[in-house]
Design a protein around this motif. Structure first.
Motif, PDB file in Angstrom:
ATOM      1  N   LEU A   8     -36.980 109.290 -75.079  1.00  0.00           N
ATOM      2  CA  LEU A   8     -36.628 110.162 -73.947  1.00  0.00           C
ATOM      3  C   LEU A   8     -37.533 111.397 -73.957  1.00  0.00           C
ATOM      4  O   LEU A   8     -38.689 111.310 -74.363  1.00  0.00           O
ATOM      5  N   ILE A   9     -36.990 112.532 -73.525  1.00  0.00           N
ATOM      6  CA  ILE A   9     -37.758 113.780 -73.560  1.00  0.00           C
ATOM      7  C   ILE A   9     -37.143 114.627 -74.668  1.00  0.00           C
ATOM      8  O   ILE A   9     -35.919 114.677 -74.786  1.00  0.00           O
ATOM      9  N   HIS A  11     -35.274 117.255 -76.822  1.00  0.00           N
ATOM     10  CA  HIS A  11     -34.289 118.286 -76.508  1.00  0.00           C
ATOM     11  C   HIS A  11     -34.146 119.202 -77.713  1.00  0.00           C
ATOM     12  O   HIS A  11     -34.622 118.890 -78.804  1.00  0.00           O
ATOM     13  N   PRO A  75     -31.748 104.173 -70.619  1.00  0.00           N
ATOM     14  CA  PRO A  75     -33.135 104.338 -70.198  1.00  0.00           C
ATOM     15  C   PRO A  75     -33.385 105.649 -69.460  1.00  0.00           C
ATOM     16  O   PRO A  75     -34.511 106.135 -69.402  1.00  0.00           O
ATOM     17  N   PHE A  76     -32.319 106.243 -68.887  1.00  0.00           N
ATOM     18  CA  PHE A  76     -32.482 107.492 -68.129  1.00  0.00           C
ATOM     19  C   PHE A  76     -31.784 108.653 -68.825  1.00  0.00           C
ATOM     20  O   PHE A  76     -31.556 109.686 -68.232  1.00  0.00           O
ATOM     21  N   SER A  77     -31.406 108.448 -70.080  1.00  0.00           N
ATOM     22  CA  SER A  77     -30.668 109.444 -70.848  1.00  0.00           C
ATOM     23  C   SER A  77     -29.245 109.609 -70.314  1.00  0.00           C
ATOM     24  O   SER A  77     -28.759 108.757 -69.559  1.00  0.00           O
ATOM     25  N   ARG A  81     -28.874 116.746 -68.528  1.00  0.00           N
ATOM     26  CA  ARG A  81     -30.321 116.681 -68.357  1.00  0.00           C
ATOM     27  C   ARG A  81     -30.824 115.257 -68.142  1.00  0.00           C
ATOM     28  O   ARG A  81     -32.022 114.980 -68.260  1.00  0.00           O
ATOM     29  N   CYS A  83     -32.000 111.835 -66.176  1.00  0.00           N
ATOM     30  CA  CYS A  83     -32.964 111.715 -65.079  1.00  0.00           C
ATOM     31  C   CYS A  83     -32.250 111.790 -63.720  1.00  0.00           C
ATOM     32  O   CYS A  83     -31.432 110.946 -63.393  1.00  0.00           O
ATOM     33  N   PRO A  84     -32.594 112.800 -62.896  1.00  0.00           N
ATOM     34  CA  PRO A  84     -31.950 112.889 -61.591  1.00  0.00           C
ATOM     35  C   PRO A  84     -32.491 111.850 -60.615  1.00  0.00           C
ATOM     36  O   PRO A  84     -31.901 111.597 -59.568  1.00  0.00           O
ATOM     37  N   GLY A  85     -33.641 111.231 -60.949  1.00  0.00           N
ATOM     38  CA  GLY A  85     -34.251 110.255 -60.036  1.00  0.00           C
ATOM     39  C   GLY A  85     -33.877 108.815 -60.382  1.00  0.00           C
ATOM     40  O   GLY A  85     -34.487 107.885 -59.853  1.00  0.00           O
ATOM     41  N   LEU A  88     -33.174 106.304 -57.534  1.00  0.00           N
ATOM     42  CA  LEU A  88     -34.415 106.035 -56.794  1.00  0.00           C
ATOM     43  C   LEU A  88     -35.351 105.183 -57.644  1.00  0.00           C
ATOM     44  O   LEU A  88     -35.959 104.228 -57.159  1.00  0.00           O
ATOM     45  N   GLY A  89     -35.438 105.502 -58.949  1.00  0.00           N
ATOM     46  CA  GLY A  89     -36.295 104.729 -59.855  1.00  0.00           C
ATOM     47  C   GLY A  89     -35.891 103.263 -59.890  1.00  0.00           C
ATOM     48  O   GLY A  89     -36.728 102.368 -59.776  1.00  0.00           O
TER      49      GLY A  89
HETATM   50  C1  HEM Z   1     -37.690 103.761 -63.506  1.00  0.00           C
HETATM   51  C2  HEM Z   1     -38.092 105.024 -63.291  1.00  0.00           C
HETATM   52  C3  HEM Z   1     -37.695 106.226 -64.155  1.00  0.00           C
HETATM   53  C4  HEM Z   1     -37.384 106.287 -65.492  1.00  0.00           C
HETATM   54  C5  HEM Z   1     -37.322 105.134 -66.513  1.00  0.00           C
HETATM   55  C6  HEM Z   1     -37.081 107.674 -65.786  1.00  0.00           C
HETATM   56  C7  HEM Z   1     -36.694 108.159 -67.043  1.00  0.00           C
HETATM   57  C8  HEM Z   1     -36.431 109.477 -67.322  1.00  0.00           C
HETATM   58  C9  HEM Z   1     -36.041 109.977 -68.612  1.00  0.00           C
HETATM   59  C10 HEM Z   1     -35.845 109.122 -69.872  1.00  0.00           C
HETATM   60  C11 HEM Z   1     -35.884 111.314 -68.521  1.00  0.00           C
HETATM   61  C12 HEM Z   1     -35.520 112.286 -69.666  1.00  0.00           C
HETATM   62  C13 HEM Z   1     -34.061 112.592 -69.699  1.00  0.00           C
HETATM   63  C14 HEM Z   1     -33.778 113.489 -70.862  1.00  0.00           C
HETATM   64  O1  HEM Z   1     -34.193 114.672 -70.831  1.00  0.00           O
HETATM   65  O2  HEM Z   1     -33.179 113.054 -71.843  1.00  0.00           O
HETATM   66  C15 HEM Z   1     -36.174 111.682 -67.152  1.00  0.00           C
HETATM   67  C16 HEM Z   1     -36.133 112.973 -66.665  1.00  0.00           C
HETATM   68  C17 HEM Z   1     -36.436 113.312 -65.372  1.00  0.00           C
HETATM   69  N1  HEM Z   1     -36.761 112.459 -64.335  1.00  0.00           N
HETATM   70 FE1  HEM Z   1     -36.909 110.449 -64.469  1.00  0.00          FE
HETATM   71  N2  HEM Z   1     -37.214 108.416 -64.641  1.00  0.00           N
HETATM   72  C18 HEM Z   1     -37.566 107.565 -63.618  1.00  0.00           C
HETATM   73  C19 HEM Z   1     -37.762 107.903 -62.291  1.00  0.00           C
HETATM   74  C20 HEM Z   1     -37.685 109.182 -61.764  1.00  0.00           C
HETATM   75  C21 HEM Z   1     -37.845 109.520 -60.370  1.00  0.00           C
HETATM   76  C22 HEM Z   1     -38.115 108.486 -59.249  1.00  0.00           C
HETATM   77  C23 HEM Z   1     -37.715 110.884 -60.280  1.00  0.00           C
HETATM   78  C24 HEM Z   1     -37.799 111.788 -59.073  1.00  0.00           C
HETATM   79  C25 HEM Z   1     -37.831 111.385 -57.806  1.00  0.00           C
HETATM   80  C26 HEM Z   1     -37.452 111.391 -61.618  1.00  0.00           C
HETATM   81  C27 HEM Z   1     -37.282 112.718 -61.945  1.00  0.00           C
HETATM   82  C28 HEM Z   1     -36.971 113.201 -63.195  1.00  0.00           C
HETATM   83  C29 HEM Z   1     -36.777 114.628 -63.516  1.00  0.00           C
HETATM   84  C30 HEM Z   1     -36.932 115.824 -62.548  1.00  0.00           C
HETATM   85  C31 HEM Z   1     -36.435 114.702 -64.876  1.00  0.00           C
HETATM   86  C32 HEM Z   1     -36.135 115.961 -65.714  1.00  0.00           C
HETATM   87  C33 HEM Z   1     -34.645 116.252 -65.697  1.00  0.00           C
HETATM   88  C34 HEM Z   1     -34.281 117.461 -66.542  1.00  0.00           C
HETATM   89  O3  HEM Z   1     -34.975 117.749 -67.520  1.00  0.00           O
HETATM   90  O4  HEM Z   1     -33.270 118.130 -66.250  1.00  0.00           O
HETATM   91  N3  HEM Z   1     -37.448 110.334 -62.501  1.00  0.00           N
HETATM   92  N4  HEM Z   1     -36.506 110.549 -66.443  1.00  0.00           N
END
Ligand code: HEM
Length: 143
Positions: A8-9, A11, A75-77, A81, A83-85, A88-89
């Motif tokens: 993930l990212i 923390h 996969p999106f945590s 925090r 993933c807000p997307g 959509l993903g």
């Molecule tokens: C299949 C596609 C995607 C995967 C696998 C994915 C996965 C992730 C993961 C693992 C994180 C880290 C969560 C954490 O901090 O523990 C994250 C954060 C984030 N993702 Fe995605 N993501 C995807 C698509 C998207 C899309 C389409 C968007 C926007 C339209 C998006 C926007 C973000 C944002 C803004 C964060 C940071 C959230 C925060 O730190 O508060 N992601 N994503």
């Protein structure tokens, strides 16, 4: 098995806490090992087996991966925090794959498909997948 973000990212813990008997001091950098979760034999049986139906629930519904509610697969945590997307993903990946499968007949050019990965912030394949893609629709639809 193949999460886009294996840890993930990163923390940071704001306060000291104890999880499963482990003391986590305040200010610790925390990595969530989703790659390990997907390969944990205490959670999954026959982890190496490609069996997507393992994600169907008894009532016929699917495990909801975008809410981060099931800690077996993240996969999106999860939590504030996450993933807000995620919705959509999931939709984009499904749409892209659906179009590729609808438009082409796919075949690997090598008998053995190498599924090894390179570890990092994201986890791409170690070796590219080489395939042939044969159009299966009328040729005028490919412009
Ligand atoms: C299949 C596609 C995607 C995967 C696998 C994915 C996965 C992730 C993961 C693992 C994180 C880290 C969560 C954490 O901090 O523990 C994250 C954060 C984030 N993702 Fe995605 N993501 C995807 C698509 C998207 C899309 C389409 C968007 C926007 C339209 C998006 C926007 C973000 C944002 C803004 C964060 C940071 C959230 C925060 O730190 O508060 N992601 N994503």
């Amino acid at each position: 098995m193949h999460p886009a973000g294996p840890f993930l990212i990163p923390h940071e813990s704001l306060r000291a806490t104890t999880i499963n008997g482990y003391h986590i001091p305040a200010g610790t950098r925390v990595f969530i090992n989703t790659h390990g979760l997907g390969r944990n034999e205490e959670i999954w049986d026959n982890v190496e087996e490609f069996r997507p139906e393992r994600h169907w629930l008894d009532d016929g519904s699917r495990v909801e991966i975008s809410h981060g509610a099931d800690f077996k697969i993240l996969p999106f945590s999860a939590g504030k925090r996450k993933c807000p997307g995620a919705p959509l993903g999931v939709t984009l990946v499904l749409m892209a794959l659906a179009r590729l499968f609808h438009c082409f007949d796919w075949a690997p050019l090598e008998e053995h498909v190498d599924t090894r990965e390179v570890y990092g912030m994201t986890m791409p394949k170690a070796e590219p997948l080489i395939v042939s893609a044969r159009p299966r629709l009328a040729i005028n639809l490919y412009n």
